[in-house]
Scaffold this motif. Structure first.
Motif, PDB file in Angstrom:
ATOM      1  N   VAL A  31       0.817  -1.225   0.000  1.00  0.00           N
ATOM      2  CA  VAL A  31       0.000   0.000   0.000  1.00  0.00           C
ATOM      3  C   VAL A  31       0.843   1.264   0.000  1.00  0.00           C
ATOM      4  O   VAL A  31       0.305   2.371  -0.075  1.00  0.00           O
ATOM      5  CB  VAL A  31      -0.989   0.047   1.183  1.00  0.00           C
ATOM      6  CG1 VAL A  31      -1.903  -1.162   1.170  1.00  0.00           C
ATOM      7  CG2 VAL A  31      -0.257   0.189   2.515  1.00  0.00           C
ATOM      8  N   LYS A  32       2.150   1.118   0.090  1.00  0.00           N
ATOM      9  CA  LYS A  32       3.017   2.303   0.133  1.00  0.00           C
ATOM     10  C   LYS A  32       2.793   3.175  -1.090  1.00  0.00           C
ATOM     11  O   LYS A  32       2.737   2.693  -2.220  1.00  0.00           O
ATOM     12  CB  LYS A  32       4.484   1.874   0.209  1.00  0.00           C
ATOM     13  CG  LYS A  32       4.958   1.528   1.597  1.00  0.00           C
ATOM     14  CD  LYS A  32       6.440   1.171   1.626  1.00  0.00           C
ATOM     15  CE  LYS A  32       6.885   0.798   3.016  1.00  0.00           C
ATOM     16  NZ  LYS A  32       8.303   0.369   3.049  1.00  0.00           N
ATOM     17  N   GLY A  33       2.664   4.475  -0.849  1.00  0.00           N
ATOM     18  CA  GLY A  33       2.449   5.417  -1.933  1.00  0.00           C
ATOM     19  C   GLY A  33       0.996   5.564  -2.334  1.00  0.00           C
ATOM     20  O   GLY A  33       0.659   6.464  -3.115  1.00  0.00           O
ATOM     21  N   ARG A  34       0.140   4.683  -1.827  1.00  0.00           N
ATOM     22  CA  ARG A  34      -1.293   4.750  -2.193  1.00  0.00           C
ATOM     23  C   ARG A  34      -2.180   5.065  -0.991  1.00  0.00           C
ATOM     24  O   ARG A  34      -3.194   5.753  -1.130  1.00  0.00           O
ATOM     25  CB  ARG A  34      -1.737   3.413  -2.805  1.00  0.00           C
ATOM     26  CG  ARG A  34      -0.991   3.024  -4.060  1.00  0.00           C
ATOM     27  CD  ARG A  34      -1.618   1.806  -4.730  1.00  0.00           C
ATOM     28  NE  ARG A  34      -1.589   0.626  -3.887  1.00  0.00           N
ATOM     29  CZ  ARG A  34      -2.668  -0.080  -3.556  1.00  0.00           C
ATOM     30  NH1 ARG A  34      -3.868   0.283  -3.981  1.00  0.00           N
ATOM     31  NH2 ARG A  34      -2.554  -1.163  -2.801  1.00  0.00           N
ATOM     32  N   PHE A  35      -1.821   4.538   0.179  1.00  0.00           N
ATOM     33  CA  PHE A  35      -2.626   4.718   1.387  1.00  0.00           C
ATOM     34  C   PHE A  35      -1.917   5.665   2.344  1.00  0.00           C
ATOM     35  O   PHE A  35      -0.675   5.679   2.417  1.00  0.00           O
ATOM     36  CB  PHE A  35      -2.832   3.389   2.098  1.00  0.00           C
ATOM     37  CG  PHE A  35      -3.731   2.415   1.386  1.00  0.00           C
ATOM     38  CD1 PHE A  35      -4.146   2.597   0.069  1.00  0.00           C
ATOM     39  CD2 PHE A  35      -4.169   1.265   2.041  1.00  0.00           C
ATOM     40  CE1 PHE A  35      -4.949   1.687  -0.575  1.00  0.00           C
ATOM     41  CE2 PHE A  35      -4.981   0.343   1.414  1.00  0.00           C
ATOM     42  CZ  PHE A  35      -5.368   0.558   0.102  1.00  0.00           C
ATOM     43  N   THR A  36      -2.709   6.430   3.094  1.00  0.00           N
ATOM     44  CA  THR A  36      -2.158   7.320   4.113  1.00  0.00           C
ATOM     45  C   THR A  36      -2.958   7.176   5.393  1.00  0.00           C
ATOM     46  O   THR A  36      -4.185   7.325   5.387  1.00  0.00           O
ATOM     47  CB  THR A  36      -2.206   8.783   3.653  1.00  0.00           C
ATOM     48  OG1 THR A  36      -1.487   8.925   2.426  1.00  0.00           O
ATOM     49  CG2 THR A  36      -1.588   9.684   4.705  1.00  0.00           C
ATOM     50  N   ILE A  37      -2.253   6.878   6.482  1.00  0.00           N
ATOM     51  CA  ILE A  37      -2.884   6.769   7.789  1.00  0.00           C
ATOM     52  C   ILE A  37      -2.711   8.087   8.528  1.00  0.00           C
ATOM     53  O   ILE A  37      -1.663   8.738   8.433  1.00  0.00           O
ATOM     54  CB  ILE A  37      -2.288   5.589   8.590  1.00  0.00           C
ATOM     55  CG1 ILE A  37      -3.097   5.300   9.847  1.00  0.00           C
ATOM     56  CG2 ILE A  37      -0.818   5.822   8.927  1.00  0.00           C
ATOM     57  CD1 ILE A  37      -2.688   4.002  10.554  1.00  0.00           C
ATOM     58  N   SER A  38      -3.732   8.498   9.236  1.00  0.00           N
ATOM     59  CA  SER A  38      -3.669   9.754   9.981  1.00  0.00           C
ATOM     60  C   SER A  38      -4.588   9.659  11.182  1.00  0.00           C
ATOM     61  O   SER A  38      -5.348   8.696  11.323  1.00  0.00           O
ATOM     62  CB  SER A  38      -4.071  10.931   9.085  1.00  0.00           C
ATOM     63  OG  SER A  38      -5.423  10.795   8.666  1.00  0.00           O
ATOM     64  N   ARG A  39      -4.524  10.654  12.027  1.00  0.00           N
ATOM     65  CA  ARG A  39      -5.401  10.655  13.199  1.00  0.00           C
ATOM     66  C   ARG A  39      -5.833  12.082  13.506  1.00  0.00           C
ATOM     67  O   ARG A  39      -5.169  13.054  13.144  1.00  0.00           O
ATOM     68  CB  ARG A  39      -4.698  10.038  14.402  1.00  0.00           C
ATOM     69  CG  ARG A  39      -3.540  10.850  14.900  1.00  0.00           C
ATOM     70  CD  ARG A  39      -2.746  10.135  15.967  1.00  0.00           C
ATOM     71  NE  ARG A  39      -1.744  11.027  16.527  1.00  0.00           N
ATOM     72  CZ  ARG A  39      -0.683  10.626  17.218  1.00  0.00           C
ATOM     73  NH1 ARG A  39      -0.507   9.333  17.443  1.00  0.00           N
ATOM     74  NH2 ARG A  39       0.175  11.489  17.691  1.00  0.00           N
ATOM     75  N   ASP A  40      -6.980  12.184  14.159  1.00  0.00           N
ATOM     76  CA  ASP A  40      -7.500  13.455  14.645  1.00  0.00           C
ATOM     77  C   ASP A  40      -7.548  13.350  16.155  1.00  0.00           C
ATOM     78  O   ASP A  40      -8.438  12.704  16.720  1.00  0.00           O
ATOM     79  CB  ASP A  40      -8.888  13.715  14.050  1.00  0.00           C
ATOM     80  CG  ASP A  40      -9.427  15.092  14.409  1.00  0.00           C
ATOM     81  OD1 ASP A  40      -9.139  15.569  15.527  1.00  0.00           O
ATOM     82  OD2 ASP A  40     -10.144  15.666  13.585  1.00  0.00           O
TER      83      ASP A  40
END
Length: 117
Positions: free
Chosen positions: A63-72
């Motif tokens: 998934v590298k380069g396609r998915f991004t994990i983040s948090r609020d």
């Protein structure tokens, strides 16, 4: 009891995007790490992405380069932005969190992502 609730799954065409969200019932700073896993029929559950309490992230090669994990932090939520989706990304996606105390693992109920070719 910690609750994790995923949302945002659905059906999308190959090349499209989806954004998954995971809402936690307590402060995400009570977790040493939060993760997204996925499981396809007949396959083992696999780790997709990790975000640690300090903010560092890791991704599976697929998934590298396609998915991004983040948090609020304010909303106690974690997201997974999925772009350039492929049919092989079709799976049930699970939110996972590791408690700071005792390193206990918590799981959401999962959300289905289906990518059509």
């Amino acid at each position: 009891q910690v609750q994790l609730v995923e949302s945002g799954g659905g059906l999308v065409q190959a090349g499209g995007s989806l954004r998954l969200s995971c809402a936690a019932s307590r402060s995400i700073f009570s977790f040493s790490a939060m993760n997204w896993y996925r499981q396809s029929p007949g396959k083992q559950r696999e780790l997709v992405a990790t975000i640690r309490i300090g903010g560092s992230t890791n991704y599976a090669d697929f998934v590298k380069g396609r998915f991004t994990i983040s948090r609020d932090n304010a909303k106690n939520m974690m997201d997974l932005q999925m772009n350039s989706l492929k049919p092989e990304d079709t799976a049930v996606y699970y939110c996972n969190a590791i408690g700071l105390e005792f390193q206990r693992a918590y799981w959401g109920q999962g959300t289905q992502v289906t990518v059509s070719s």
